[in-house]
Each structure stands twice: as structure tokens, then as C-alpha cells.
Motif scaffolding. Structure first.
Motif, PDB file in Angstrom:
ATOM      1  N   SER A 124       0.881  -1.280  -0.021  1.00 53.36           N
ATOM      2  CA  SER A 124      -0.093   0.107  -0.116  1.00 53.36           C
ATOM      3  C   SER A 124       0.905   1.216   0.170  1.00 53.36           C
ATOM      4  N   ASN A 125       0.379   2.444  -0.686  1.00 48.71           N
ATOM      5  CA  ASN A 125       1.291   3.516  -0.588  1.00 48.71           C
ATOM      6  C   ASN A 125       0.988   4.301   0.352  1.00 48.71           C
ATOM      7  N   GLN A 126       0.459   3.907   1.650  1.00 48.50           N
ATOM      8  CA  GLN A 126       0.257   4.616   2.815  1.00 48.50           C
ATOM      9  C   GLN A 126       0.586   3.818   4.041  1.00 48.50           C
ATOM     10  N   THR A 127       0.642   4.405   5.139  1.00 46.13           N
ATOM     11  CA  THR A 127       0.663   3.643   6.356  1.00 46.13           C
ATOM     12  C   THR A 127      -0.533   4.271   7.373  1.00 46.13           C
ATOM     13  N   THR A 128      -0.964   5.120   6.967  1.00 50.52           N
ATOM     14  CA  THR A 128      -2.047   5.690   7.980  1.00 50.52           C
ATOM     15  C   THR A 128      -3.305   5.775   7.082  1.00 50.52           C
ATOM     16  N   PHE A 129      -4.542   5.943   7.810  1.00 50.33           N
ATOM     17  CA  PHE A 129      -5.709   6.183   7.347  1.00 50.33           C
ATOM     18  C   PHE A 129      -6.165   7.485   7.080  1.00 50.33           C
ATOM     19  N   GLU A 130      -5.765   8.539   8.008  1.00 52.01           N
ATOM     20  CA  GLU A 130      -5.663   9.925   7.797  1.00 52.01           C
ATOM     21  C   GLU A 130      -4.828  10.567   7.295  1.00 52.01           C
ATOM     22  N   VAL A 131      -5.067  11.712   6.651  1.00 49.29           N
ATOM     23  CA  VAL A 131      -3.758  12.312   6.122  1.00 49.29           C
ATOM     24  C   VAL A 131      -3.394  13.299   7.167  1.00 49.29           C
ATOM     25  N   GLU A 132      -1.986  13.281   7.593  1.00 46.80           N
ATOM     26  CA  GLU A 132      -1.692  13.956   8.814  1.00 46.80           C
ATOM     27  C   GLU A 132      -1.462  15.503   8.414  1.00 46.80           C
ATOM     28  N   GLU A 133      -1.838  16.274   9.225  1.00 50.54           N
ATOM     29  CA  GLU A 133      -1.538  17.594   8.973  1.00 50.54           C
ATOM     30  C   GLU A 133      -0.135  17.986   8.779  1.00 50.54           C
ATOM     31  N   ILE A 134       0.547  17.825   9.817  1.00 42.89           N
ATOM     32  CA  ILE A 134       1.921  18.253   9.513  1.00 42.89           C
ATOM     33  C   ILE A 134       2.938  16.591   9.435  1.00 42.89           C
ATOM     34  N   ASP A 135       3.421  16.418   8.447  1.00 46.48           N
ATOM     35  CA  ASP A 135       4.116  15.183   8.080  1.00 46.48           C
ATOM     36  C   ASP A 135       5.372  15.334   7.218  1.00 46.48           C
ATOM     37  N   TRP A 136       6.177  14.467   7.307  1.00 49.12           N
ATOM     38  CA  TRP A 136       7.330  14.599   6.481  1.00 49.12           C
ATOM     39  C   TRP A 136       7.666  13.677   5.492  1.00 49.12           C
ATOM     40  N   THR A 137       7.369  12.386   5.907  1.00 48.98           N
ATOM     41  CA  THR A 137       7.767  11.110   5.213  1.00 48.98           C
ATOM     42  C   THR A 137       6.756  10.213   4.908  1.00 48.98           C
ATOM     43  N   SER A 138       6.539   9.644   3.784  1.00 49.91           N
ATOM     44  CA  SER A 138       5.765   8.593   3.606  1.00 49.91           C
ATOM     45  C   SER A 138       6.388   7.249   3.350  1.00 49.91           C
ATOM     46  N   PHE A 139       5.919   6.082   3.750  1.00 47.94           N
ATOM     47  CA  PHE A 139       6.313   4.710   3.603  1.00 47.94           C
ATOM     48  C   PHE A 139       5.453   4.019   2.841  1.00 47.94           C
ATOM     49  N   TYR A 140       6.005   2.717   2.424  1.00 43.56           N
ATOM     50  CA  TYR A 140       5.108   1.771   1.964  1.00 43.56           C
ATOM     51  C   TYR A 140       4.662   0.743   3.009  1.00 43.56           C
ATOM     52  N   HIS A 141       3.426   0.362   2.831  1.00 41.97           N
ATOM     53  CA  HIS A 141       3.337  -0.754   3.985  1.00 41.97           C
ATOM     54  C   HIS A 141       3.388  -2.229   3.237  1.00 41.97           C
ATOM     55  N   CYS A 142       4.193  -2.985   3.590  1.00 41.52           N
ATOM     56  CA  CYS A 142       4.211  -4.248   2.723  1.00 41.52           C
ATOM     57  C   CYS A 142       3.717  -5.352   3.713  1.00 41.52           C
ATOM     58  N   ILE A 143       2.952  -6.307   3.287  1.00 38.46           N
ATOM     59  CA  ILE A 143       2.741  -7.423   3.968  1.00 38.46           C
ATOM     60  C   ILE A 143       2.782  -8.879   3.079  1.00 38.46           C
ATOM     61  N   LYS A 144       2.939  -9.861   3.782  1.00 39.69           N
ATOM     62  CA  LYS A 144       3.091 -11.145   2.813  1.00 39.69           C
ATOM     63  C   LYS A 144       2.805 -12.140   3.979  1.00 39.69           C
ATOM     64  N   PHE A 145       2.186 -13.232   3.388  1.00 39.53           N
ATOM     65  CA  PHE A 145       2.155 -14.531   4.068  1.00 39.53           C
ATOM     66  C   PHE A 145       1.981 -15.755   3.529  1.00 39.53           C
ATOM     67  N   PRO A 146       2.609 -16.818   4.006  1.00 40.11           N
ATOM     68  CA  PRO A 146       2.500 -18.055   2.983  1.00 40.11           C
ATOM     69  C   PRO A 146       1.220 -18.592   2.628  1.00 40.11           C
ATOM     70  N   LEU A 147       0.980 -18.975   1.489  1.00 35.15           N
ATOM     71  CA  LEU A 147      -0.213 -19.469   0.790  1.00 35.15           C
ATOM     72  C   LEU A 147      -0.901 -20.541   1.874  1.00 35.15           C
ATOM     73  N   HIS A 148      -0.055 -21.357   2.396  1.00 39.62           N
ATOM     74  CA  HIS A 148      -0.556 -22.456   2.915  1.00 39.62           C
ATOM     75  C   HIS A 148      -1.168 -21.996   4.407  1.00 39.62           C
ATOM     76  N   ASP A 149      -0.786 -21.000   4.759  1.00 40.01           N
ATOM     77  CA  ASP A 149      -0.937 -20.299   6.212  1.00 40.01           C
ATOM     78  C   ASP A 149      -1.526 -19.026   6.432  1.00 40.01           C
ATOM     79  N   PRO A 150      -2.717 -18.705   5.818  1.00 35.16           N
ATOM     80  CA  PRO A 150      -3.015 -17.413   6.090  1.00 35.16           C
ATOM     81  C   PRO A 150      -3.840 -16.857   7.429  1.00 35.16           C
ATOM     82  N   THR A 151      -2.630 -16.720   8.476  1.00 38.45           N
ATOM     83  CA  THR A 151      -3.179 -16.343   9.793  1.00 38.45           C
ATOM     84  C   THR A 151      -2.232 -15.296  10.031  1.00 38.45           C
TER      85      THR A 151
END
Ligand SMILES: *[C@@H]1O[C@H](CO)[C@@H](O)[C@H](O)[C@H]1NC(C)=O
Ligand SMILES: *[C@@H]1O[C@H](CO)[C@@H](O)[C@H](O)[C@H]1NC(C)=O
Ligand SMILES: *[C@@H]1O[C@H](CO)[C@@H](O)[C@H](O)[C@H]1NC(C)=O
Ligand SMILES: *[C@@H]1O[C@H](CO)[C@@H](O)[C@H](O)[C@H]1NC(C)=O
Ligand SMILES: *[C@@H]1O[C@H](CO)[C@@H](O)[C@H](O)[C@H]1NC(C)=O
Ligand SMILES: *[C@@H]1O[C@H](CO)[C@@H](O)[C@H](O)[C@H]1NC(C)=O
Ligand SMILES: *[C@@H]1O[C@H](CO)[C@@H](O)[C@H](O)[C@H]1NC(C)=O
Length: 588
Positions: A267-294
Motif C-alpha cells: 500500500s502507498n500509505q501507512t495511516t488512514f488519515e492524512v496528517e496535517e504535519i508530516d514529512w515522510t511517506s512509507f510503503y506498507h508491505c505485507i506477506k504470508f505463506p499461501l498455506h498459512d493465511p493467519t
């Protein structure tokens, strides 16, 4: 000491070949007959393909002996040239359809209740869904169908009865040639919700997701469900909720892909809301094995640096996000197109940013929550205005290598023509080809009343080690190394294709193929969807949506443009609607 390549002993030439860049090798072969001959050698081509493109489709075809290694080499060379020079080999109208899906060289076309699967290697497969879907689906008229995904000889179809809520299904259908229709249905999965439904699958697991879970703060969140396509394996019944994974639009704010038997999302964002004062944007990456979606098996990284906000104001509607695979290393790459207003050049510039997907947080860096209050840009006047309602993100800007960003127009060079968003009907970037492709409506191409659909392609290649600064090396456009030890790139001119129809009769014919007349409605409000891969651009043109509900079922026209000389697009439906480069020269 011999001073020409052709006098070198074979072994030495062999080692030179292995250390040359693919494009340099091809260029050098034009100057040296012996080298050219060597590039027809199976062992040499095998070595080159296995070191440079081990994960390409052509490498797999060669490994399975569907084609020889020299053929694979030629295919890759042709495709790179054709693609980056905007010089397709052929174009054809494939036929009319309600929906299509193109992946792995297979084109699945849905028309009514029939799916046709076309590819250039094996025989076409025609599947009549009325004969294979469960009994209750048989009365066909009120069925509403769409294609979700294709992979590994399985196509997933979303299937719903008209006018009834909550009765959608996903059908996983085998498209293996020669299977009787009644054996084709692998799985039928009832759906509880269909908001933003998407599917990804392998031959063993099917994953689908909807934007239907409600998070702790009351906003909608993604939930993902995994189904085993192998009867003997059981999977958790509960869906996996992607807590705190924000973004709603697949392809612009988030991307989902299966890679190396794991489900990956960015995802191109890590927060739901847009921060009024903000400096940096991060990607949020997630990953799980296909045999274990937990949740326990899920890796999550919110600290993959993306950009500093002061790099420029974003033009949101141009943002495209995808996950692509590196043909040399098989790593998963995040490719994001962003259009920013850059202060340094006082204009809006689109840049394709590339970062490696990293799902396990770097433990040497504290998490962003821990960062707050600890590391802030203390010399920035805004720091003083922060209070407890602010939740800013800050990380030092990370240096970008040249390979991390591909500007549409290299710094200081003339942008030539640009197209408005409304005139840009398709956008794609291919990391392996280091090329972008837009399909635009060009009103200056032909002096007709309507504007023509044309491809607009730009690419870059690593420049030789002895590259010269831009001023000296015109007309080549160059982006100099960004960091020490970095490479320089040469950018091609942005090219448009096809040439104006006044150029020759064949060009006129091409325009007729790329801009098929629609049965209804003016061309200016047509809608276009498309997919690009290593060999083809496939797109579907539909009449613009009107308020007449029956138009939802209006057929679109599918057009296929081929960048690979060897594989002709499938020959079906209206085989007379095609044009082939072999007889004509259509360079743009
Ligand atoms: C598909 O099968 C149904 C039911 O057997 C049949 O009525 C229909 O004509 C078939 N459609 C095509 C295009 O073959
Ligand atoms: C599933 O298990 C049954 C019983 O153990 C076995 O007969 C069958 O071959 C298995 N099927 C697959 C696809 O492995
Ligand atoms: C992510 O992309 C969307 C769509 O372009 C945009 O509205 C949003 O601001 C982006 N998020 C961030 C943190 O830049
Ligand atoms: C701009 O594009 C046009 C048409 O493609 C071409 O003729 C012209 O040379 C280009 N100009 C520059 C400065 O690249
Ligand atoms: C990009 O091109 C490579 C090879 O040319 C191909 O394997 C890949 O599927 C393409 N990716 C996209 C996203 O078009
Ligand atoms: C597209 O054309 C139809 C019929 O001419 C019209 O009703 C509709 O408003 C148009 N849509 C747009 C977005 O212009
Ligand atoms: C091509 O096919 C169309 C129908 O799809 C037909 O009207 C036309 O006459 C055909 N042209 C030729 C040259 O066969």
C-alpha cells in the motif's frame, strides 16, 4: 596480441560474452561476424539466457524444450527492440466480448456464457459455462459474469444472478485442453460480500479479497480468504483481516500479487488519515505463506521509505502502483508511477519509482511509532507547532540510485508533447523492459473529426561506462548517475505509433484496427481497459456508459498488438481484420 574480436580464441570470446550487457552484446554482434555466429550457438545462448533472464517466460519455454535457446535469445532481443522502439509487429481485432483477461500469453474472452481461451502455442479452448456451472445457474439470461484472473491453466469467474443480492460465486475453472466440460469446474465458492472483489491464484491455492471488514476505528478494511484447490488440504475457515492496511484502489493505492508461494500486498500509505504535519511517506508491505493465511504467519513492514512530502505535491489521479518480478533475480519489485509538481523545474513530472518489496521490517530501524518524538527534523519550523493531536512520520530521506527512478522526461530535456489525463486511456510501465506505455487519444494525428488511439512509448537503457554528459552526447538523452558507483541511462525519444494514416495505405488500415468503430455512441466517451505483458498489449474498447441499463451488456471490441515477431496473435473470430508488419514498414 590480436586487436580484433574475431581473432580471439573461442574460449576468450565466450568469457567476454558472458560479461557483456545484453544490449551491448547485440550491438557488438552487428560489428563482428564471428560474434554473430556465436550468438546462434545453443550453449552460448543458454548461458546468456540463464544468467540474464533466468525467470523470463522464454527461459522457461527453452528449458522445457518448446523453443531452442537461440530462439529464446532472438525472441527476447526482438521483443526488447519492438517494445522500446514502439514498433509492434502486428495488430489485430480479436473479436467482440463482454470481458477479457490476459496473462501468461493466454487470452481469455468472455462472450455471453462462453469463455474462449486463445494462445499462440496450443489449441483454442472453448468452454460453455451453462453446461458446467451448478444446476441452479443453468437458466442463463439473468446471469452476470466477469473474469477475475487467469493463472496456471485456471480461470476464475465471478458469477451472479441478476437482481438478487448476496448470491455471488467465484468459479474456478480449469482450461486444460481436452478436458470434458463437466470436469472443468474445480471449485465454486459462495461469496458473502463482493465489494472490490479481486482474486489471485496458483494451481493449488485460490485467494480472494473484499473490502468488507470493519476495523477497530470503524473504517472498512480488506479481508482475504484462501481456498485450497486440492481437495485433501484444509485451510482456516476464517478470513484474514488486513488490520491497518489502508488503501482502496487496486492498481493505484494498493497492489496484491502471489509470489514464491506467498501472498504479497503493498500500500502507498501507512495511516488512514492524512496528517496535517508530516514529512515522510512509507510503503506498507505485507506477506504470508499461501498455506498459512493467519495473523501469526503474516509479516508486515510499515517502514519501507517511499518519499518525503516536500519532493513535490502529488497529482493523485496519475498514481499507478504495481508489483512486478525482476527477470534476473526473481525479486518482487514495487513499481509506482507518480506525477509530482517539482519545485526544481517548476513543472509537473511523472516518474516511475522502483523499490524492492521488503516485508520484514529492518530491525535495526525502530518502527515508525517509536520514531515519533524521537527523531524529528528539529531545524524545521513546523516541529514547534506539533501537539498531541499530530502523529507525524519522519525518516531521513533515503538516497535513490538511478535504477530506483525512471523519469518520463529526463532532467533538462525537452518534454515535447504531453497528454491530459482524460486523453490518456491506458497507462503501464514494464520494469523488465524499462519502458512505459500510454495509450492516448491524439487529435493531431489524422485530420479526421475523431481523435486516434495511439501508443506512446518511452524507454531507457543502461549507458556504456564511457558515457558523456548530456550536452556532448545529443541527441541521446541521458540521466547521469545519481550516486557514486551508480549507472547512467540513455533515454529513447518518446515514440508514437502508428504513424498518421496519411503515411501509407497500411497505416490507414492500422488506424482502422486500433480504432474500431463502435456500434453505438460517439468515440469520445468510449472506455478502454487493457493489459500489457512481454509480448502483447490487449485492450478492449467499449461504448461509453449511458443511462440505459441494457448497455451494461454491450459488447466491447478486443484488439491485440503484438511485440514479438515469432508469436502471432491468435487467429480467430474475424481473421481478416489483421495486419502484419512482414509486408509493410510501419515504423513510427
Ligand atoms: C451453451 O450451453 C447451453 C446449455 O446446454 C446451450 O443452450 C447454449 O446454446 C450453449 N451455447 C453455446 C454458444 O454453445
Ligand atoms: C486425497 O485423499 C484420498 C484418501 O486419502 C486419496 O485417495 C486421494 O488420492 C487424495 N487426492 C489427492 C488429489 O491427493
Ligand atoms: C496514495 O495514492 C492515492 C491515490 O493516488 C493518493 O490519494 C494518496 O495521497 C497516496 N498516499 C500517500 C501517502 O501519498
Ligand atoms: C516532438 O514530437 C514530434 C512528433 O513526434 C517530432 O516530430 C519532433 O521532432 C519532436 N520534438 C522534439 C524536440 O523531440
Ligand atoms: C514486463 O515484461 C516482462 C518481460 O518482458 C514480462 O515477463 C512481464 O510480464 C511484464 N510485466 C508487466 C507488468 O507488464
Ligand atoms: C456518453 O454518451 C452517452 C450517450 O451519448 C451519454 O448519455 C453519456 O452522458 C456520455 N457519458 C459521458 C461521460 O460523457
Ligand atoms: C472482413 O470481415 C468483415 C466482417 O467481420 C466483412 O464485413 C468484410 O467483408 C471482410 N473483408 C474481407 C476482405 O473479407
Amino acid at each position: 596480441m590480436p586487436d580484433t574480436l574475431d581473432r580471439l580464441p573461442f574460449d576468450i570470446l565466450f568469457y567476454i560474452i558472458l560479461h557483456l550487457d545484453f544490449d551491448d552484446l547485440v550491438s557488438l554482434a552487428y560489428t563482428c561476424k564471428q560474434l554473430k555466429t556465436l550468438l546462434n550457438e545453443n550453449s552460448i545462448c543458454k548461458k546468456i539466457i540463464q544468467t540474464r533472464f533466468p525467470y523470463s517466460k522464454k527461459a522457461q519455454l527453452a528449458q522445457n524444450q518448446h523453443i531452442s535457446y537461440p530462439q529464446a535469445f532472438n525472441h527476447i532481443q526482438d521483443r526488447r527492440n519492438a517494445f522500446s522502439n514502439a514498433h509492434p509487429f502486428s495488430a489485430r481485432i480479436v473479436g467482440k466480448a463482454n470481458d477479457f483477461c490476459y496473462r501468461q500469453g493466454k487470452l481469455c474472452i468472455l462472450k455471453g456464457n462462453v469463455i474462449s481461451v486463445l494462445d499462440s502455442i496450443s489449441k483454442d479452448v472453448i468452454i460453455n459455462l451453462s453446461t458446467i456451472s451448478p444446476g441452479s445457474w443453468a437458466s442463463s439470461e439473468e446471469l452476470r459474469l466477469s473474469l477475475l484472473f487467469y493463472n496456471d491453466d485456471i480461470v476464475t469467474v465471478y458469477c451472479k444472478k441478476e437482481g438478487r443480492p448476496n448470491n455471488g460465486h467465484i468459479l474456478a475453472i480449469s482450461i486444460r485442453p481436452g478436458l470434458p466440460d463437466e470436469d472443468r469446474l474445480i471449485k465454486s465458492i459462495p461469496l458473502e460480500d463482493t465489494r472490490k472483489l479481486f482474486a489471485r491464484h496458483t494451481s493449488q491455492y485460490l485467494y480472494y479479497g473484499t473490502y468488507s471488514s470493519v476495523g477497530p476505528q470503524g473504517h472498512d478494511e480488506w479481508e482475504i480468504r484462501g481456498v485450497s484447490l486440492d481437495v485433501n488440504r484444509t485451510m482456516p475457515r476464517d478470513s484474514l483481516k488486513l488490520r491497518g492496511f489502508f488503501g482502496t484502489d487496486v492498481g493505484s493505492t494498493i497492489a496484491f500479487e502471489i509470489h514464491n508461494d506467498a501472498f504479497c500486498a503493498v500500500s502507498n500509505q501507512t495511516t488512514f488519515e492524512v496528517e496535517e504535519i508530516d514529512w515522510t511517506s512509507f510503503y506498507h508491505c505485507i506477506k504470508f505463506p499461501l498455506h498459512d493465511p493467519t495473523p501469526a504467519a503474516m509479516e508486515s513492514n510499515r517502514n519501507l521509505w517511499r518519499r518525503q512530502h516536500d519532493e513535490g505535491v502529488l497529482q493523485d489521479s496519475w498514481t499507478d502502483l504495481s508489483l512486478q518480478i525482476d527477470e534476473a533475480t526473481h525479486s518482487l519489485m514495487i513499481v509506482e508511477a507518480r506525477r509530482e509538481y517539482q519545485k526544481t523545474c517548476h513543472q509537473q513530472v511523472r516518474t516511475f519509482y522502483i523499490s524492492e518489496f521488503v516485508s520484514s521490517p529492518d530491525s535495526s530501524i525502530p518502527s515508525s511509532e517509536a520514531l515519533t518524538g524521537l527523531v524529528l527534523p528539529w531545524d524545521d519550523a513546523y516541529v514547534a507547532t506539533l501537539d498531541s493531536t499530530n502523529n507525524p512520520n519522519y525518516a531521513r530521506p533515503e538516497p535513490r540510485n538511478n535504477w530506483n527512478f525512471h523519469p518520463e522526461v529526463p532532467f533538462k530535456s525537452n518534454p515535447n508533447r504531453s497528454f491530459l489525463l482524460a486523453r490518456t486511456k491506458l497507462r503501464a510501465y514494464n520494469y523488465s523492459c524499462a519502458s512505459f506505455l500510454d495509450m492516448v487519444e491524439d487529435d493531431r494525428c489524422c485530420h479526421l473529426s475523431e481523435s486516434c488511439l495511439r501508443l506512446r512509448i518511452g524507454s531507457r537503457r543502461v549507458a556504456p561506462l564511457d558515457w558523456r554528459p548530456l550536452e556532448e552526447s545529443m541527441p541521446e538523452r541521458l540521466s547521469a548517475p545519481a550516486l557514486s558507483g551508480d549507472v547512467a541511462y540513455r533515454h529513447s525519444k518518446v515514440k508514437m505509433w502508428p504513424p498518421p494514416s496519411s503515411r501509407c495505405p497500411c497505416s490507414k488500415r492500422l488506424h482502422q484496427i486500433l480504432n474500431p468503430p463502435l456500434p453505438s455512441g460517439p468515440a469520445y466517451n468510449r472506455s478502454i481497459t487493457g493489459t500489457l505483458d512481454e509480448d502483447n498489449l490487449v485492450y478492449m474498447i467499449r461504448p461509453g456508459q449511458s443511462y440505459n441499463p441494457s448497455d451494461d451488456k454491450a459488447l466491447g471490441i478486443i484488439v491485440m498488438t503484438n511485440f514479438n515477431q515469432a508469436a502471432l496473435p491468435p487467429k480467430i473470430l474475424c481473421s481478416n481484420e489483421s495486419i502484419n508488419k512482414k509486408n509493410t514498414d510501419l515504423s513510427g
